[in-house]
Motif scaffolding. Structure first.
Motif, short mmCIF file in Angstrom:
data_model
loop_
_atom_site.label_atom_id
_atom_site.label_comp_id
_atom_site.label_asym_id
_atom_site.label_seq_id
_atom_site.Cartn_x
_atom_site.Cartn_y
_atom_site.Cartn_z
N GLU A 1 0.81 -1.21 0.00
CA GLU A 1 0.00 0.00 0.00
C GLU A 1 0.85 1.26 0.00
OE1 GLU A 1 -2.95 -0.04 3.03
OE2 GLU A 1 -3.88 -1.90 2.34
N LEU A 2 2.03 1.21 0.60
CA LEU A 2 2.90 2.38 0.61
C LEU A 2 3.42 2.72 -0.77
CD1 LEU A 2 4.96 1.88 3.91
CD2 LEU A 2 3.30 3.68 3.42
N TYR A 3 3.62 1.71 -1.61
CA TYR A 3 4.17 1.93 -2.94
C TYR A 3 3.11 1.87 -4.03
CZ TYR A 3 8.71 1.35 -0.69
OH TYR A 3 9.81 1.51 0.12
N SER A 4 1.85 1.77 -3.65
CA SER A 4 0.77 1.69 -4.62
C SER A 4 0.03 3.02 -4.67
CB SER A 4 -0.21 0.57 -4.24
OG SER A 4 0.45 -0.67 -4.22
N THR B 1 -16.18 9.27 -3.16
CA THR B 1 -16.81 8.52 -2.07
C THR B 1 -15.76 7.86 -1.18
OG1 THR B 1 -18.70 8.08 -3.51
CG2 THR B 1 -18.48 6.71 -1.54
N TRP B 2 -14.78 7.25 -1.81
CA TRP B 2 -13.70 6.58 -1.10
C TRP B 2 -12.91 7.57 -0.24
CZ3 TRP B 2 -10.48 2.47 -4.26
CH2 TRP B 2 -9.88 1.57 -3.38
N ALA B 3 -12.57 8.73 -0.84
CA ALA B 3 -11.79 9.75 -0.13
C ALA B 3 -12.57 10.32 1.05
CB ALA B 3 -11.39 10.85 -1.09
N LEU B 4 -13.86 10.59 0.84
CA LEU B 4 -14.68 11.15 1.92
C LEU B 4 -14.81 10.16 3.09
CD1 LEU B 4 -17.45 12.88 -0.20
CD2 LEU B 4 -15.82 14.02 1.31
N PHE B 5 -14.89 8.88 2.76
CA PHE B 5 -14.95 7.87 3.82
C PHE B 5 -13.64 7.83 4.60
CE2 PHE B 5 -14.59 3.34 5.23
CZ PHE B 5 -15.63 3.37 6.14
N LYS C 1 -2.11 5.12 2.45
CA LYS C 1 -1.88 6.44 1.88
C LYS C 1 -3.07 7.37 2.06
CE LYS C 1 1.69 5.93 -1.63
NZ LYS C 1 2.01 6.01 -3.07
N GLN C 2 -4.26 6.79 2.21
CA GLN C 2 -5.45 7.62 2.37
C GLN C 2 -5.49 8.33 3.72
OE1 GLN C 2 -8.64 4.86 1.62
NE2 GLN C 2 -8.29 4.83 -0.59
N PHE C 3 -4.63 7.90 4.64
CA PHE C 3 -4.53 8.60 5.92
C PHE C 3 -4.05 10.03 5.71
CE2 PHE C 3 -2.45 9.61 10.01
CZ PHE C 3 -3.53 9.42 10.85
N LEU C 4 -3.34 10.28 4.60
CA LEU C 4 -2.89 11.64 4.28
C LEU C 4 -4.07 12.57 4.04
CD1 LEU C 4 0.05 10.80 1.84
CD2 LEU C 4 0.24 11.56 4.22
N THR D 1 -4.61 16.04 5.92
CA THR D 1 -4.86 17.30 5.21
C THR D 1 -6.05 18.03 5.82
OG1 THR D 1 -4.00 16.32 3.17
CG2 THR D 1 -5.33 18.32 2.96
N PHE D 2 -7.12 17.28 6.11
CA PHE D 2 -8.29 17.86 6.77
C PHE D 2 -7.91 18.48 8.11
CE2 PHE D 2 -11.43 16.93 10.13
CZ PHE D 2 -12.44 17.80 9.77
#
Length: 326
Positions: free
Chosen positions: A32-35, A143-147, A200-203, A207-208
C-alpha cells in the motif's frame, strides 16, 4: 553463560523481526505504501471475498440486493442530513456553526453519505466498471476519499469530546455528532459497501486536520471574534478556550437549545425583524414629510397647505391670455 544467553536472545528477536517483516500484514503495508492511493489491486497475501486479488468496484460500492442497500443508504443519508439540520436549527449562533471541528467533521460525514448513495445508484445503472477512469471513477474516488476522511475524523472528534469537553449535559444531536456518526459510517462503509482503507489515504485525514489548524490560526489573527464568548468570563475570542485542554473550554457556552427554545428564539427573531421593518417604514415616512414641507416652503405655500393634501392651483388670468394666438 550470560553472554551466550544474551546472544541467543538477540538472535531470537532478530528472527522474530524477520518473521514480522515477511508476514502478510507487513507485506500489505509495503504494497500500500508503494501503490496508488486508490489502488484496486490487493496484495498477494489478501484475497477478496470473490477469491480475486482485484477489487470489484461495483460489488463494493453498489452491493446486491441493490434495492435493499440503496434504500438503506438513502435512509442513512437522510438521517445524517436531518441531524445536521437539527444541529444548525438548535444552535445558539448558527452563523458560527461551521467554525467548530465537530460540525466540519459532520459536513464531511454528510458529504460521504450523499456520494455513497450517488455511487450506488450510478453503478447500479452502469452495471460494470473495470477501472476508476472518467466521471464514474471520479465519483467512486470521491466517495472513497470522503470515507477515509470522515471515519477517522469522527473517531478523533468523539475522543476529544468525551475526554476533554463533556460536562454531563447530553442531547440527541450531541450524542450523534460525537460518536453516533461512527456507527453510521461503519454500517455504510464496512458492512454495506465493504470499502477498504489504504495507508496512503490517511494523508487525506491529515490534510483535513491541517486545514482546521490553519483555520484556527487565521481566526486567531483576523479579529473575527467568537459570538459564543461571554464578557467577564472568557479572556479571549478563540474558538476553543485554553481551558478546554483540561476539560474547561466553552462546551457549556456553546449550548444547544431544545426544540421549544429554538421555536421561541425563532419567534423572537421574527418579531424583532417586524419591529425593525415598522421602524424603518416610519422613518422613511417622516423623511418624506420633511421633504414635502421643504418643497411647500420653497413655493411659499407653507401657511396655506399642509403635507399629504392635494393642492389645486387656479389657472393664471392677467388679461394677456385672450384664448387665441397672435
Amino acid at each position: 553463560t550470560t553472554p551466550i544467553l544474551d546472544f541467543n536472545f538477540f538472535i531470537l528477536h532478530l528472527n522474530l523481526l524477520r518473521t514480522m517483516v515477511s508476514c502478510g500484514c507487513c507485506s500489505s503495508m509495503r504494497h500500500e505504501l508503494y501503490s496508488p492511493m486508490f489502488d484496486t489491486v490487493e496484495p498477494s497475501s489478501v484475497k477478496i471475498k470473490t477469491g480475486s486479488q482485484v477489487l470489484d468496484i461495483v460489488a463494493t460500492f453498489s452491493p446486491r440486493p441493490r434495492w435493499f442497500y440503496i434504500l438503506a443508504k438513502m435512509f442513512l443519508a437522510a438521517w445524517a442530513i436531518a441531524i445536521m439540520h437539527s444541529s444548525i436549527a438548535t444552535y445558539e449562533n448558527p452563523s458560527f456553526w461551521l467554525a467548530y471541528l465537530t460540525n466540519q467533521g459532520w459536513v464531511f460525514t454528510v458529504a460521504y453519505f450523499f456520494c455513497s448513495l450517488l455511487s450506488a445508484l450510478y453503478l447500479a445503472k452502469r452495471g460494470t466498471m473495470d477501472n476508476l477512469q472518467g466521471c464514474g471513477g471520479l465519483l467512486v474516488k470521491s466517495t472513497w476519499a470522503l470515507f477515509a476522511i470522515a471515519l477517522p475524523a469522527e473517531i478523533v472528534i468523539a475522543i476529544l469530546f468525551w475526554v476533554l469537553e463533556f460536562k454531563g449535559n447530553l442531547t440527541y444531536v450531541s450524542v450523534m455528532t460525537h460518536g453516533g456518526g461512527i456507527f453510521l459510517l461503519v454500517f455504510d462503509g464496512f458492512i454495506f459497501s465493504r470499502i477498504p482503507l489504504r495507508m496512503k489515504q490517511f494523508l487525506l485525514f491529515e490534510t483535513f486536520s491541517s486545514f482546521y489548524i490553519l483555520w484556527n490560526i487565521i481566526h486567531a489573527f483576523s479579529g473575527i471574534g467568537n459570538p459564543n464568548t461571554e464578557e467577564g468570563v472568557d479572556d479571549d475570542d478563540a474558538i476553543y478556550g485554553s481551558g478546554g485542554i483540561f476539560g474547561g473550554g466553552r462546551g457549556n457556552q456553546r449550548k444547544e437549545l431544545s426544540y421549544e427554545e429554538a421555536l421561541a428564539k425563532e419567534r423572537r427573531f421574527k418579531e424583532k425583524k417586524e419591529a425593525e421593518k415598522a421602524a424603518r417604514v416610519e422613518e422613511l415616512k417622516m423623511k418624506e414629510e420633511e421633504k414635502q414641507k421643504k418643497m411647500l416652503e420653497m413655493l411659499g405655500l407653507s401657511g396655506i397647505a399642509t403635507t399629504g393634501k392635494k393642492i389645486t392651483i387656479a389657472p393664471r388670468n392677467d388679461g394677456n391670455n385672450t384664448g387665441g394666438t397672435n
